[in-house]
Design an enzyme around this catalytic site. Structure first.
Site, PDB file in Angstrom:
ATOM      1  N   ASP A 397      49.491  40.511  32.841  1.00 19.08           N
ATOM      2  CA  ASP A 397      49.335  40.292  34.272  1.00 19.08           C
ATOM      3  C   ASP A 397      49.861  41.535  34.986  1.00 19.08           C
ATOM      4  OD1 ASP A 397      48.975  38.924  36.738  1.00 19.08           O
ATOM      5  OD2 ASP A 397      51.096  38.414  36.736  1.00 19.08           O
ATOM      6  N   GLU A 501      51.303  46.426  54.597  1.00 17.31           N
ATOM      7  CA  GLU A 501      51.507  46.499  56.037  1.00 17.31           C
ATOM      8  C   GLU A 501      52.981  46.357  56.382  1.00 17.31           C
ATOM      9  OE1 GLU A 501      48.659  44.077  58.424  1.00 17.31           O
ATOM     10  OE2 GLU A 501      48.129  46.145  58.844  1.00 17.31           O
ATOM     11  N   ARG A 599      50.038  54.601  46.731  1.00 16.20           N
ATOM     12  CA  ARG A 599      48.916  54.020  47.465  1.00 16.20           C
ATOM     13  C   ARG A 599      48.850  54.692  48.830  1.00 16.20           C
ATOM     14  NH1 ARG A 599      49.350  47.862  45.627  1.00 16.20           N
ATOM     15  NH2 ARG A 599      48.185  47.502  47.525  1.00 16.20           N
ATOM     16  N   THR A 679      44.230  40.738  36.231  1.00 19.61           N
ATOM     17  CA  THR A 679      44.929  40.465  37.483  1.00 19.61           C
ATOM     18  C   THR A 679      44.001  39.814  38.499  1.00 19.61           C
ATOM     19  OG1 THR A 679      46.130  41.489  39.327  1.00 19.61           O
ATOM     20  CG2 THR A 679      44.438  42.811  38.274  1.00 19.61           C
ATOM     21  N   ASP A 681      44.376  40.544  41.608  1.00 22.05           N
ATOM     22  CA  ASP A 681      44.333  41.496  42.723  1.00 22.05           C
ATOM     23  C   ASP A 681      42.973  42.178  42.812  1.00 22.05           C
ATOM     24  OD1 ASP A 681      46.740  41.020  43.789  1.00 22.05           O
ATOM     25  OD2 ASP A 681      47.692  42.883  43.191  1.00 22.05           O
ATOM     26  N   ARG A 792      40.342  40.551  40.091  1.00 24.74           N
ATOM     27  CA  ARG A 792      39.850  39.344  40.748  1.00 24.74           C
ATOM     28  C   ARG A 792      39.492  38.254  39.741  1.00 24.74           C
ATOM     29  NH1 ARG A 792      41.718  38.679  45.492  1.00 24.74           N
ATOM     30  NH2 ARG A 792      41.386  40.402  46.907  1.00 24.74           N
ATOM     31  N   ASN A 821      49.789  31.210  37.054  1.00 20.01           N
ATOM     32  CA  ASN A 821      48.414  31.660  36.835  1.00 20.01           C
ATOM     33  C   ASN A 821      48.228  32.362  35.495  1.00 20.01           C
ATOM     34  OD1 ASN A 821      50.074  33.731  37.973  1.00 20.01           O
ATOM     35  ND2 ASN A 821      48.262  34.972  38.293  1.00 20.01           N
ATOM     36  N   ASP A 822      49.316  32.615  34.787  1.00 20.43           N
ATOM     37  CA  ASP A 822      49.238  33.270  33.472  1.00 20.43           C
ATOM     38  C   ASP A 822      49.388  32.285  32.314  1.00 20.43           C
ATOM     39  OD1 ASP A 822      49.141  35.839  34.744  1.00 20.43           O
ATOM     40  OD2 ASP A 822      51.298  35.678  35.060  1.00 20.43           O
TER      41      ASP A 822
END
Length: 1172
Positions: A397, A501, A599, A679, A681, A792, A821-822
């Site tokens: 993950d 953000e 990033r 992942t 993401d 995704r 989720n893993d």
């Protein structure tokens, strides 16, 4: 139904559609929907013993020993006591049962903890405290801020305006950014009015329980009026309520029917490859045993027919035996008992002890202890240790496993100047460490104390009023959708839609531009101590297509400005031509930032004219209300105003990795372990992390992006990538040289790529690739790559990817993650590792091993895993050699004893003495041996590769072991036999009797196997010396005691042979025979190993030689580490969320009705209100 107090689950009929009524348990009970309790445990008090014994006797060896025990209870065929089998069998069963009971007890404990969580349920018009397990479908429950969502709920109302609710879905999809849900207007009106909620009788018709996290279809009927339901109105179990004081929800799916549990996958019984090999070998050994017994049984029948009748006075037939064939039949079973030592039950006892010991080493390893959380490593299962030394694929993950889930403002470029680097006195760039002095933000009372920055020149630029610097941070404080929260005066907390953000706004805050409050029409910023209120005229929101966001604001002076931030490739196309030189300089900085895995975003602005803006707003309104092609028209309007921007600079955010992640992945790669990241993401985020972790790098020959929107497109992209990686590869599946067994999956051979490649595949493309014929294309293409990133992906897709590799590649897999989720991925892999991180303990509870940091994985595999595999292989090879040699002596003896099923060794030696003196030394080696220590294991990762190829113990090695055992058994029988036959002592008395031969053969065997053990031991400890030489000392002590006068006087019937040991072991020819046995057995091994090391050295031999050289040299002092810039010709853009909250903010639907801070006046840092 209950059966003796035990709940017996009956099989439920699969649902086609779900129908339920709120506040009506009687109506809902007729459908027998699952309650909200979950069960992961396997047993209860009543079922444990029968189920566990049933499972244990499914092992061939256990069933065989039970059969052997039954045979030993028959006196006509047994020459050994029954207790020799029943005691170790009961011990093995008891140890395994105790271990299973402890594991299941922990599962019960975990289930109880989850099922007993408190929740408020609306019953009879009032809220009552209930446990999760008692919640039923159709109940209305109340959740409060930071609560876990109890079940899959239909959102009815919330404390926020327009019944908006903010949730964090990190346990479902790994994303840390907040998501917003909104209730239907018809239910939102009920608010928290308990009477209205208790009278609510809405009827829901929806889809049956399924594992699709991003989809929900249903309708809500209230008084005949139907309303459509979708996923935006659902709160799923596993989510956490954020920034919402309270909300009410209607339970749609509960317990095992929730989407989280549907994605969890099923618990599978995991066994190591050595276990599976052992089952095969046991069957082959049984066949070998049966063959030996048949030969001896036929021999007995022939001997009894031809000569046995004449010897009946000396060797009488057993009672009931009337013929030679029947004697041979009984002899067959007698030899089954005698020769059963080829598969001794002590083998399985020893295997469990070795695994338990190696598990303790993992838990005791201080280098895998994480002091910040007081978390040691855990071996949650003791049956998979050696499998850790054979891993070929690691599935990881991202969020919380590779990363810390923390975004940090690291560097920036402003007006062509780069900030954030630290230089020494020689102006050389150095690495930032804990000892590096931080920038002092004490001048700013609203600064975030947790924020760290190391380049003081940026603060100086802000303090001296540099215009571009001020404009840069002003942009960061205005261009966002962050919501501020000030529960205490001067103590700000930002609730950001994404951590990116939040990091940018926090950076602006610390450098003197503090975002303080917002309304739908204004943004309040404290700029260097002065409160400034900007009028917010428009938000041009972020999405995955635009890859940028802009705000249009009017300052108190009436100046109109558009502030924009976004991906460099997008913003650069919209810059004014006058920015060319600044663009080139900024691009250099962006490449440096991206090369360091940061990033990046580019920031720019544009001054606007009042008249132009008025016209643009009119056109924007027309586009936003258009009935046809609304999105396209809005895109054109945005393009129009976001043109001719003036470049300000760029930001660089670090998605903070866990300590040591890049080094760990680099080390695993050197060990030929392939790392795949799975992942939830988005692609840009995952790719950036791939570069940061050294999985992807610019020196790769190519990185393929699979983004097809149909099965055909995905297949074409996969095959095109495979053709480039291996031009000679036949893309037609029919041309694949595969090994396929009927009824089993197609096993693909290993293919070599022409270079180093990476693969990135999106979730929608992966869904097609996991179907039908595309599976082979996916696994062939992906396995050619050095690194694979799947973005995704749903929890179920993670498990499907793992299963795909397990099914089609002959390799051992490991999955590592930290969230719920893993869980399905962890359960699907051969080895599951849980990270005890920020996402709860679901992953740890489902794992086989657990620790706190990803970097510990290299130590788990390259040190403990490799040692465990090496020790287990040495143990099995030695144990089979020892037992075959021991047992085959009985086989040869049968030809010289009339096939009478007489044992060579005394019963005592055959059982306890042999077990103790021969088993303890091999246990000592198997628990303490290591070819090189942990430091060299990590420094030379290539030592790990023999385990992946299963070189140390396989059928070929077993065959060599058996052949060597046959040779040794011939030596160990015929040398003592030749020594004893017709032999006399120095005084002329004969010593050629059964007792003397048995004692000589037994002594030769034990000394030979002890010397062999010494040769196989690479790492000597006090325990090894004690076990090897101590066991020989104990053997001689027991032997002299057995044949002593005292033993005869106390146990006359058991020890009638007085003085045999003294008479035999003082004869020179006996010791000569022992020396001859040792020489003949050991010399071939020593010679073979010497020639092999000289002519065909293994990786271990080469590394051991290298280690010996390095040990002789003095340690080289480490130079001061200076960082070199890495250049990357790529965009480092990444933003966590998919869509912005701009529409919500400008509509005011998420705003509370309160006055913004500081509409008038100025902020004084020295005021009493803001003193700390």
């Amino acid at each position: 139904m209950p059966f003796f107090g035990v709940q017996v689950d009956k099989k439920r009929v699969p649902e086609q559609e779900r129908q339920l009524r709120s506040n009506n348990r009687i109506f809902n009970l007729q459908f027998e929907y699952a309650k909200n309790s979950i069960k992961t445990a396997k047993y209860n008090v009543f079922t444990f013993l029968p189920l566990n014994l049933f499972e244990q006797f499914q092992r061939i060896a256990n069933a065989y020993f039970l059969f052997l025990l039954i045979l030993q209870l028959i006196p006509q065929i047994s020459s050994l006591s029954w207790f020799t089998t029943v005691v170790p069998l009961v011990l093995v069963l008891a140890v395994s049962a105790a271990k299973d009971a402890i594991d299941d007890f922990n599962r019960h404990k975990s289930d109880k903890q989850v099922n007993n969580r408190p929740v408020q349920v609306l019953l009879n018009g009032r809220l009552e405290a209930e446990r999760w397990r008692n919640v039923e479908v159709g109940d209305i429950i109340r959740l409060e801020n930071n609560d876990f969502v109890t079940a899959d709920l239909l959102l009815l109302s919330s404390s926020e305006p327009h019944s908006l609710t903010y949730i964090e879905t990190v346990e479902l999809d790994g994303e840390t950014n907040l998501k917003v849900k909104q209730a239907l207007t018809v239910t939102a009106e009920m608010g928290q009015d308990l009477q209205r909620l208790s009278r609510f009788d809405g009827e829901v018709q929806c889809e049956a329980p399924n594992n699709k996290l991003d989809k929900f279809v249903g309708t809500l009927t209230i008084k005949g009026q139907k309303s459509a339901l979708d996923n935006e109105k659902m709160l799923l179990r596993g989510c956490t309520l954020r920034n919402t004081d309270w909300c009410f929800g209607l339970v749609i799916f509960a317990g095992p029917d929730t989407k989280l549990m549907q994605n969890s996958g099923r618990t599978t019984f995991k066994r190591t490859s050595i276990d599976r090999l052992m089952n095969t070998l046991v069957l082959e050994i049984f066949a070998f045993l049966a063959t030996m017994c048949l030969v001896l049984a036929f021999g007995n029948g022939i001997w009894e027919h031809k000569k046995g009748y004449d010897f009946q006075v000396y060797l009488p037939w057993a009672e009931g035996v009337r013929s030679a064939p029947f004697s041979g039949f009984l002899t067959f079973w007698s030899y089954v008992i005698i020769l059963a030592a080829v598969v001794p039950i002590s083998l399985f006892c020893s295997v469990e002890i070795i695994r338990l010991g190696n598990s303790f080493y993992i838990e005791w390893d201080r280098k895998m202890y994480y002091p910040l959380k007081d978390t040691p490593a855990q071996a949650r299962t003791t049956t998979l240790n050696e499998e850790l030394g054979q891993i070929k694929y690691v599935f990881s993950d991202k969020t919380g496993t590779l990363t810390q889930n923390i975004m940090v403002f690291n560097k920036c470029s402003i007006d062509g100047t780069s900030f954030g680097d630290v230089y020494d006195m020689e102006q050389q760039r150095v690495e930032v460490t804990e000892s590096t002095p931080k920038v002092d933000f004490s001048y700013n009372p609203l600064a975030d104390s947790k924020f760290s920055f190391y380049d003081a020149s940026l603060v100086e630029s802000v303090k001296r009023g540099d215009a571009p610097t001020h404009k840069f941070f002003r942009l960061l404080s205005l261009c966002h959708t962050v919501m501020p929260e000030e529960k205490e005066a001067g103590h700000l907390a930002y609730q950001a839609q994404s951590p990116d953000e939040g990091a940018l706004v926090t950076a602006a805050r610390n450098f003197g531009f503090v975002f303080r409050a917002r309304t739908p029409e204004t943004i309040t910023v404290v700029e260097m101590g002065e409160t400034v209120v900007y009028e917010l005229l428009a938000i041009l929101d972020f999405d995955n297509v635009r890859k940028r966001m802009s705000v249009i604001v009017r300052s108190p002076k009436g100046e109109l400005t558009l502030y924009c931030k976004g991906a460099d490739t997008i913003v650069y196309d919209r810059l004014h031509p006058s920015c060319k030189s600044l663009k080139e300089k900024t691009t250099e900085h962006l490449e440096e930032f991206a090369g360091e895995g940061l990033r990046t975003l580019v920031v720019a602005y544009k001054d606007l004219d009042e008249a132009y803006l008025e016209g643009w707003r009119q056109r924007h309104h027309e586009a936003s209300t258009a009935l046809v092609e609304r999105d396209e028209k809005l895109a054109q309007i945005y393009e129009e105003i976001e043109a001719d921007l003036v470049l300000l600079g760029a930001t660089a955010i670090e998605d903070k990795l866990q300590d040591g992640v890049p080094q760990t992945i680099e080390t695993l790669t050197k060990a030929q372990i392939k790392v795949w990241v799975l992942t939830g993401d988005k692609q840009e985020t995952a790719v950036n992390i791939g570069y940061s972790c050294n999985m992807l790098y610019d020196a790769m020959d190519d990185i393929f992006f699979i983004q097809g929107h149909s099965a055909r497109e995905v297949q074409q992209e996969l095959r095109k990538a495979r053709e480039k990686m291996q031009a000679s590869t036949c893309v037609d599946d029919g041309g694949i040289d595969t090994h396929q067994t009927p009824g089993k999956a197609q096993v693909l051979p290993e293919e070599e790529p022409s270079g180093e490649y990476g693969l990135v595949i999106n979730g929608h493309s992966l869904a097609y690739a996991l179907e039908g014929n595309l599976q082979l294309d996916l696994v062939r293409t992906a396995c050619l790559c050095k690194a694979v990133i799947c973005c995704r992906v749903t929890p179920l897709q993670k498990a499907q990817v793992v299963e795909l590799v397990k099914r089609h590649k002959k390799a051992v897999t490991l999955a590592i993650g930290d969230g719920a989720n893993d869980v399905s991925m962890i359960r699907a892999a051969h080895i599951g590792v849980g990270i005890s991180g920020q996402e709860g303990m679901q992953a740890v509870l489902s794992s086989d091993f657990a620790f706190a940091q990803f970097r510990f994985l290299q130590r788990l595999l390259l040190v403990h895993g490799r040692w465990s595999y090496l020790r287990m292989c040495k143990f099995l090879a030695y144990f089979f050699y020892k037992n075959f040699a021991f047992t085959l002596v009985h086989f040869w003896y049968g030809f010289f004893s009339g096939f009478s099923a007489q044992v060579v060794h005394l019963k005592f030696c055959n059982n306890l003495g042999h077990c103790y003196t021969a088993s303890l030394p091999v246990l000592g080696m198997s628990l303490f041996d290591q070819d090189v220590d942990d430091r060299w294991s990590l420094q030379f990762p290539q030592l790990y590769t023999p385990g992946q190829q299963n070189l140390y113990f396989n059928k070929l090695e077993f065959g060599k072991c058996v052949l060597y055992s046959i040779y040794s058994s011939l030596v160990l029988f015929f040398v003592p036999f030749g020594t004893m036959i017709n032999s006399v002592r120095s005084d002329g008395k004969a010593v050629a009797d059964y007792q003397s031969f048995a004692l000589t053969a037994q002594t030769c065997l034990l000394i030979v196997v002890s010397v062999q053990m010494g040769l196989d031991t690479s790492y000597w400890t006090a325990v090894n010396h004690l076990f090897i030489w101590g066991s020989l000392a104990v053997y001689f002590a027991i032997t002299f005691t057995m044949y002593s006068d005292g033993s005869y006087l106390v146990f006359t019937a058991s020890f009638p042979f007085i003085g045999t040991a003294r008479n035999i072991l003082n004869q020179p020819n006996v010791w000569l025979a022992i020396f001859l046995c040792v020489t003949l057995c050991v010399l071939p091994v020593v010679g073979f190993r010497f020639l092999k090391m000289l002519l065909r050295p293994t990786i271990s031999d080469k590394v051991s030689s290298r280690v010996r050289e390095l040990r002789k040299r003095p340690p080289v002092p480490l130079p001061q580490r200076r960082l070199q810039r890495s250049i990357s010709r790529r965009s480092g853009y990444a933003f966590s969320h998919q869509h912005g909250f701009g529409a919500l903010i400008t509509s005011g639907r998420n705003m509370r009705h309160k006055s913004p801070f500081g509409l008038t006046g100025s902020f004084s840092p020295n005021s009493e209100k803001h003193k700390h």
